[in-house]
Motif scaffolding. Structure first.
Motif, PDB file in Angstrom:
ATOM      1  N   LYS A  75     -37.853  17.912 -29.766  1.00 59.65           N
ATOM      2  CA  LYS A  75     -37.512  18.691 -28.576  1.00 59.65           C
ATOM      3  C   LYS A  75     -38.298  18.159 -27.377  1.00 59.65           C
ATOM      4  O   LYS A  75     -37.739  17.944 -26.302  1.00 59.65           O
ATOM      5  CB  LYS A  75     -37.810  20.175 -28.778  1.00 59.65           C
ATOM      6  N   THR A  76     -39.579  17.929 -27.601  1.00 60.15           N
ATOM      7  CA  THR A  76     -40.431  17.403 -26.534  1.00 60.15           C
ATOM      8  C   THR A  76     -40.029  15.979 -26.187  1.00 60.15           C
ATOM      9  O   THR A  76     -39.937  15.611 -25.015  1.00 60.15           O
ATOM     10  CB  THR A  76     -41.909  17.445 -26.953  1.00 60.15           C
ATOM     11  N   ARG A  77     -39.771  15.169 -27.190  1.00 56.07           N
ATOM     12  CA  ARG A  77     -39.353  13.785 -26.958  1.00 56.07           C
ATOM     13  C   ARG A  77     -38.046  13.739 -26.190  1.00 56.07           C
ATOM     14  O   ARG A  77     -37.886  12.958 -25.246  1.00 56.07           O
ATOM     15  CB  ARG A  77     -39.223  13.047 -28.292  1.00 56.07           C
ATOM     16  N   PHE A  78     -37.099  14.608 -26.558  1.00 52.75           N
ATOM     17  CA  PHE A  78     -35.823  14.689 -25.848  1.00 52.75           C
ATOM     18  C   PHE A  78     -36.055  15.089 -24.395  1.00 52.75           C
ATOM     19  O   PHE A  78     -35.502  14.476 -23.476  1.00 52.75           O
ATOM     20  CB  PHE A  78     -34.888  15.679 -26.547  1.00 52.75           C
ATOM     21  N   ALA A  79     -36.883  16.088 -24.164  1.00 60.96           N
ATOM     22  CA  ALA A  79     -37.165  16.542 -22.795  1.00 60.96           C
ATOM     23  C   ALA A  79     -37.721  15.394 -21.953  1.00 60.96           C
ATOM     24  O   ALA A  79     -37.271  15.158 -20.823  1.00 60.96           O
ATOM     25  CB  ALA A  79     -38.140  17.719 -22.816  1.00 60.96           C
ATOM     26  N   VAL A  80     -38.680  14.668 -22.502  1.00 67.86           N
ATOM     27  CA  VAL A  80     -39.300  13.554 -21.774  1.00 67.86           C
ATOM     28  C   VAL A  80     -38.286  12.431 -21.542  1.00 67.86           C
ATOM     29  O   VAL A  80     -38.135  11.937 -20.423  1.00 67.86           O
ATOM     30  CB  VAL A  80     -40.537  13.021 -22.535  1.00 67.86           C
ATOM     31  N   ASP A  81     -37.575  12.033 -22.589  1.00 69.65           N
ATOM     32  CA  ASP A  81     -36.620  10.927 -22.480  1.00 69.65           C
ATOM     33  C   ASP A  81     -35.480  11.245 -21.509  1.00 69.65           C
ATOM     34  O   ASP A  81     -35.013  10.373 -20.778  1.00 69.65           O
ATOM     35  CB  ASP A  81     -36.036  10.580 -23.851  1.00 69.65           C
ATOM     36  N   ALA A  82     -35.027  12.499 -21.515  1.00 68.10           N
ATOM     37  CA  ALA A  82     -33.908  12.888 -20.656  1.00 68.10           C
ATOM     38  C   ALA A  82     -34.355  13.230 -19.240  1.00 68.10           C
ATOM     39  O   ALA A  82     -33.542  13.255 -18.327  1.00 68.10           O
ATOM     40  CB  ALA A  82     -33.170  14.078 -21.261  1.00 68.10           C
TER      41      ALA A  82
END
Length: 152
Positions: free
Chosen positions: A36-43
Protein backbone atom coordinates in the motif's frame (compact mmCIF):
# COMPACT_ATOMS: atom_id res chain seq x y z
CA UNK A 1 -20.74 16.05 -5.90
CA UNK A 2 -22.07 12.65 -6.93
CA UNK A 3 -24.80 12.68 -9.55
CA UNK A 4 -28.23 11.28 -8.80
CA UNK A 5 -28.13 8.76 -11.66
CA UNK A 6 -24.71 7.30 -10.80
CA UNK A 7 -24.53 3.70 -9.73
CA UNK A 8 -21.35 3.73 -7.70
CA UNK A 9 -20.47 0.25 -6.59
CA UNK A 10 -17.36 0.37 -4.38
CA UNK A 11 -16.93 -3.40 -4.47
CA UNK A 12 -16.79 -3.42 -8.28
CA UNK A 13 -14.41 -0.45 -8.29
CA UNK A 14 -12.19 -1.90 -5.57
CA UNK A 15 -12.12 -5.33 -7.17
CA UNK A 16 -11.11 -3.78 -10.49
CA UNK A 17 -8.47 -1.52 -8.88
CA UNK A 18 -7.01 -4.35 -6.82
CA UNK A 19 -6.77 -6.45 -9.97
CA UNK A 20 -5.02 -3.63 -11.83
CA UNK A 21 -2.54 -3.22 -8.99
CA UNK A 22 -1.98 -6.98 -8.63
CA UNK A 23 -1.08 -7.12 -12.34
CA UNK A 24 1.59 -4.52 -11.58
CA UNK A 25 2.96 -6.42 -8.58
CA UNK A 26 1.16 -4.64 -5.72
CA UNK A 27 -0.66 -6.73 -3.10
CA UNK A 28 -2.79 -4.05 -1.47
CA UNK A 29 -5.08 -6.61 0.20
CA UNK A 30 -2.47 -7.70 2.73
CA UNK A 31 -1.98 -5.44 5.74
CA UNK A 32 1.66 -6.48 6.21
CA UNK A 33 2.99 -6.52 2.66
CA UNK A 34 3.99 -2.85 2.57
CA UNK A 35 2.58 -2.64 -0.95
CA UNK A 36 0.00 0.00 0.00
CA UNK A 37 2.82 2.35 0.93
CA UNK A 38 4.89 1.35 -2.09
CA UNK A 39 1.89 1.93 -4.36
CA UNK A 40 1.27 5.35 -2.81
CA UNK A 41 4.90 6.38 -3.33
CA UNK A 42 5.19 4.94 -6.85
CA UNK A 43 1.89 6.47 -7.99
CA UNK A 44 2.50 9.82 -6.30
CA UNK A 45 -0.65 9.59 -4.18
CA UNK A 46 -0.81 10.48 -0.49
CA UNK A 47 -0.90 7.37 1.73
CA UNK A 48 -4.05 8.73 3.39
CA UNK A 49 -5.74 8.88 -0.03
CA UNK A 50 -4.74 5.28 -0.72
CA UNK A 51 -6.25 4.25 2.62
CA UNK A 52 -9.52 6.05 1.80
CA UNK A 53 -9.67 4.53 -1.69
CA UNK A 54 -9.03 1.02 -0.42
CA UNK A 55 -11.64 1.66 2.27
CA UNK A 56 -14.29 2.17 -0.40
CA UNK A 57 -14.27 5.95 -0.94
CA UNK A 58 -14.15 7.09 -4.56
CA UNK A 59 -11.05 9.22 -5.17
CA UNK A 60 -11.36 12.90 -5.99
CA UNK A 61 -10.61 14.16 -9.49
CA UNK A 62 -6.96 15.03 -8.80
CA UNK A 63 -6.26 11.52 -7.52
CA UNK A 64 -8.15 10.00 -10.45
CA UNK A 65 -5.98 11.95 -12.89
CA UNK A 66 -2.88 10.65 -11.11
CA UNK A 67 -4.27 7.09 -11.09
CA UNK A 68 -5.13 7.36 -14.78
CA UNK A 69 -1.56 8.26 -15.64
CA UNK A 70 -0.06 5.67 -13.31
CA UNK A 71 -2.27 2.81 -14.52
CA UNK A 72 -2.25 3.90 -18.17
CA UNK A 73 -6.05 3.86 -18.20
CA UNK A 74 -8.13 6.62 -19.83
CA UNK A 75 -9.46 9.11 -17.30
CA UNK A 76 -13.02 8.73 -18.58
CA UNK A 77 -12.87 5.01 -17.75
CA UNK A 78 -11.88 5.77 -14.16
CA UNK A 79 -14.57 8.43 -13.82
CA UNK A 80 -17.21 5.94 -14.94
CA UNK A 81 -15.84 3.09 -12.80
CA UNK A 82 -15.87 5.25 -9.67
CA UNK A 83 -19.33 6.64 -10.34
CA UNK A 84 -18.15 10.22 -10.79
CA UNK A 85 -19.54 10.21 -14.35
CA UNK A 86 -21.64 8.01 -16.58
CA UNK A 87 -20.75 6.63 -20.00
CA UNK A 88 -23.32 8.93 -21.59
CA UNK A 89 -21.26 11.90 -20.36
CA UNK A 90 -18.60 10.93 -22.89
CA UNK A 91 -20.85 10.24 -25.88
CA UNK A 92 -21.09 13.00 -28.49
CA UNK A 93 -24.51 14.57 -28.77
CA UNK A 94 -26.53 14.16 -31.96
CA UNK A 95 -25.36 17.51 -33.32
CA UNK A 96 -21.67 16.88 -32.55
CA UNK A 97 -20.18 15.00 -35.47
CA UNK A 98 -16.60 15.90 -34.76
CA UNK A 99 -16.39 17.66 -38.13
CA UNK A 100 -16.09 21.35 -38.74
CA UNK A 101 -18.51 22.89 -41.16
CA UNK A 102 -17.08 24.93 -43.99
CA UNK A 103 -19.26 27.57 -45.54
CA UNK A 104 -18.84 27.96 -49.28
CA UNK A 105 -19.38 31.69 -48.80
CA UNK A 106 -16.39 32.03 -46.50
CA UNK A 107 -13.87 29.28 -47.28
CA UNK A 108 -11.19 28.67 -44.71
CA UNK A 109 -7.76 30.05 -45.41
CA UNK A 110 -4.96 27.53 -45.83
CA UNK A 111 -3.55 28.78 -42.53
CA UNK A 112 -6.89 28.13 -40.78
CA UNK A 113 -7.04 24.66 -42.31
CA UNK A 114 -3.54 23.91 -41.04
CA UNK A 115 -4.45 25.03 -37.52
CA UNK A 116 -7.71 23.02 -37.51
CA UNK A 117 -5.96 19.93 -38.86
CA UNK A 118 -3.23 20.18 -36.23
CA UNK A 119 -0.43 20.44 -38.77
CA UNK A 120 2.88 20.83 -36.87
CA UNK A 121 4.48 24.28 -37.12
CA UNK A 122 7.46 22.96 -39.09
CA UNK A 123 5.12 21.57 -41.79
CA UNK A 124 2.66 24.46 -42.05
CA UNK A 125 4.44 26.35 -44.83
CA UNK A 126 4.47 23.21 -46.97
CA UNK A 127 0.82 22.48 -46.13
CA UNK A 128 -0.30 26.02 -47.00
CA UNK A 129 1.56 25.86 -50.33
CA UNK A 130 -0.05 22.53 -51.23
CA UNK A 131 -3.56 23.75 -50.36
CA UNK A 132 -3.05 26.84 -52.51
CA UNK A 133 -1.83 24.66 -55.40
CA UNK A 134 -4.83 22.35 -55.06
CA UNK A 135 -7.20 25.30 -55.07
CA UNK A 136 -5.50 26.81 -58.09
CA UNK A 137 -5.55 23.48 -59.96
CA UNK A 138 -9.27 23.19 -59.21
CA UNK A 139 -10.00 26.53 -60.86
CA UNK A 140 -7.75 26.16 -63.93
CA UNK A 141 -9.21 22.87 -65.20
CA UNK A 142 -12.81 23.92 -64.66
CA UNK A 143 -13.23 21.53 -61.76
CA UNK A 144 -14.02 22.45 -58.19
CA UNK A 145 -12.73 19.13 -56.87
CA UNK A 146 -9.30 20.41 -55.90
CA UNK A 147 -10.66 23.32 -53.93
CA UNK A 148 -13.36 21.24 -52.26
CA UNK A 149 -10.87 18.55 -51.28
CA UNK A 150 -8.50 21.12 -49.87
CA UNK A 151 -11.28 22.68 -47.82
CA UNK A 152 -12.06 19.42 -46.07
Amino acid sequence: MRRQDDHYKPVDWLTWLQGQLAERGYDVTSARSGDKTRFAVDAGIAPSSVTRILGGKAPDLEVQVTLSRFLGVPLNELLVRTGKASESDFQPSANESGHSAVSSENPLTPEELAAMAGVPAEDREWFVTMVRRLRKAGTTDGSAAGGAAAEG
